[in-house]
Design a protein around this motif. Sequence first.
Motif, short mmCIF file in Angstrom:
data_model
loop_
_atom_site.label_atom_id
_atom_site.label_comp_id
_atom_site.label_asym_id
_atom_site.label_seq_id
_atom_site.Cartn_x
_atom_site.Cartn_y
_atom_site.Cartn_z
N ASP A 96 0.46 -1.04 -0.41
CA ASP A 96 -0.19 0.01 0.02
C ASP A 96 1.34 1.26 0.48
O ASP A 96 1.47 1.64 0.82
CB ASP A 96 -0.55 -0.11 1.31
N MET A 97 0.92 2.09 -1.41
CA MET A 97 1.93 2.95 -1.27
C MET A 97 0.76 3.92 -0.64
O MET A 97 0.53 4.55 -1.66
CB MET A 97 2.66 3.30 -2.43
N CYS A 98 1.54 5.03 0.12
CA CYS A 98 1.09 5.84 0.82
C CYS A 98 2.08 7.13 0.38
O CYS A 98 1.52 8.15 1.37
CB CYS A 98 0.65 5.58 2.15
N GLN A 99 3.01 7.86 -0.19
CA GLN A 99 3.53 8.09 0.09
C GLN A 99 3.47 9.60 -0.74
O GLN A 99 3.14 10.81 -0.08
CB GLN A 99 5.30 8.21 -0.62
N VAL A 100 2.22 9.34 -1.36
CA VAL A 100 1.11 10.53 -2.41
C VAL A 100 0.98 11.57 -1.45
O VAL A 100 0.73 12.39 -1.80
CB VAL A 100 0.75 9.79 -3.52
N TYR A 101 0.26 11.38 -0.17
CA TYR A 101 -0.57 11.66 0.95
C TYR A 101 0.08 12.45 1.05
O TYR A 101 -0.46 13.68 2.35
CB TYR A 101 -1.50 10.80 2.03
N PHE A 102 1.52 12.55 1.18
CA PHE A 102 2.24 13.41 2.19
C PHE A 102 4.06 14.45 1.60
O PHE A 102 4.57 14.80 2.42
CB PHE A 102 3.23 12.75 3.35
N GLN A 103 4.01 14.25 0.08
CA GLN A 103 5.10 14.94 -0.33
C GLN A 103 5.10 16.31 -0.11
O GLN A 103 5.56 16.82 0.41
CB GLN A 103 4.69 15.03 -2.12
N GLU A 104 3.56 16.98 0.30
CA GLU A 104 3.78 18.58 0.57
C GLU A 104 4.15 18.68 2.17
O GLU A 104 4.21 19.97 2.47
CB GLU A 104 2.32 18.97 1.10
N TYR A 105 4.34 17.70 3.10
CA TYR A 105 4.61 18.02 4.05
C TYR A 105 5.78 17.01 4.72
O TYR A 105 6.70 17.70 5.57
CB TYR A 105 4.33 17.35 5.29
N LEU A 106 7.24 16.78 3.53
CA LEU A 106 8.00 16.23 3.74
C LEU A 106 9.04 18.20 3.45
O LEU A 106 8.75 18.28 2.68
CB LEU A 106 8.25 15.38 2.58
#
Length: 454
Positions: free
Chosen positions: A293-303
């Motif tokens: 379950d790849m979830c990184q797309v939901y957090f890109q703006e917070y990295l």
Amino acid sequence: MSGTVLAGTPIAVDFWSLRKAAGARLFFLSHMHSDHTVGLSSTWCRPLYCSPLTARLLHHRLQVPKCWIRPLEVGQSHVVGEVTVTLIDSNHCPGSVMFLFEGTFGTILYTGDFRYTSAMQGEPALRGRRIDRLYLDNTHCHPQRALPSRALATRQAARLIRAHPQHHVVIGVYTLGKETLLVELALEFSTWVVVSPWRLEQMRLLELPDVFTAEEGTGWIRAVDVTEICWDTLVTWNAQHPTIAIIPTGRPVKVTHPKIHLVPYSDHSSFEELREFVKWLKPCSIIPIVKDDMCQVYFQEYLSSAPQVLPDFTVSKPVQESGQQQSQRRGQKPTSLWKRALGSSVPRGVVYDSPEKNTEKPEVFTDVKVPQHYCEPALCPKERCTSHRGEKEELSGKQLGAAGAAPVSSEHLAPGLAEQYLLTPLHVLKQFSSQKFDQLVEDFLQKKDTHPEN
């Protein structure tokens, strides 16, 4: 299995297959749920690090020898080998922790299973800390997974019980977890919670409030294994006395009887809680623990935009010299750093000193030799490949000698490509690969044509 070997480090978390653990020498257990202990048993004989409460459960339930269990206090930093590790309460189940690892590889936070609360922002080990890699519990990492807090879910369960004043209540739980819910309901309704004898023994081991009993009939709330709640048992229970069943879970469950009720009580973080956590922590990168379950797309703006400390894939000098000599012999340029990084998953060159220099028992795996070639049985084209015959039978002494001395068989298709690409973890490829797979294969085959093997 919910475990992994952290790339570029000697660390394995919740990962107990020594054959697949490559160069891992430091083994950590986040908590005692069964999907995190696959492969762990009474035969385990390497140092294992965990919280003190998990240490008690580990010996009690799996009979892992105490001489190999190394409990580390929660909230304190500990030096283990070349790594500094801090254990942080993960708010998941009794004994569960997150691991904050620091070393030459940078700073890594491994959440394990966790339920985020804003109180975690006050954790001294995390405040103002730069996190290079965040291994994130992404169990509910989907916008549609809206979950209430556990306090709200507990009140929902209490309202459900009050709506059925003449009923017995059966609550389905796993072998570990939801103990807080049971305690709060027992105190709310001033009743004992009836459990099985083995669960009562575990409750006492966890040093929980004295609200549990194994005597049938002394209380009208019972806790049973969640697998017991089905159509047949509800029919049987209601034939004896009006009964409702409650399943506290954040996962979708098929309800098979009208008296089975779901309460959204979860020990994993909700989607919004995950976003709040990542937004506050601002890691440089995120690696999902649930790998499919790849979830990184939901957090890109917070990295964080700060440069990330990449894993150290340095190989030892003899291996480097051997590679240069081989390249010169073939008239090729020395192997690039990128290709050396791709080959790093093969355990050669890097040797970590054992953290147990004064242990009571010696290491018993120090003479084990790892074959230079490893392949997955389902993918290997060679029918009788000895690289994975250990799945079904042990090699004879003659075969073992041959496997350790002979080079990789030429019958395998493109063995060099297999070592450089197919055996490399996916997240390493994503971080270090500058070419697409098609281009990599094409370049590799062109080199084979230009410089054929002698």
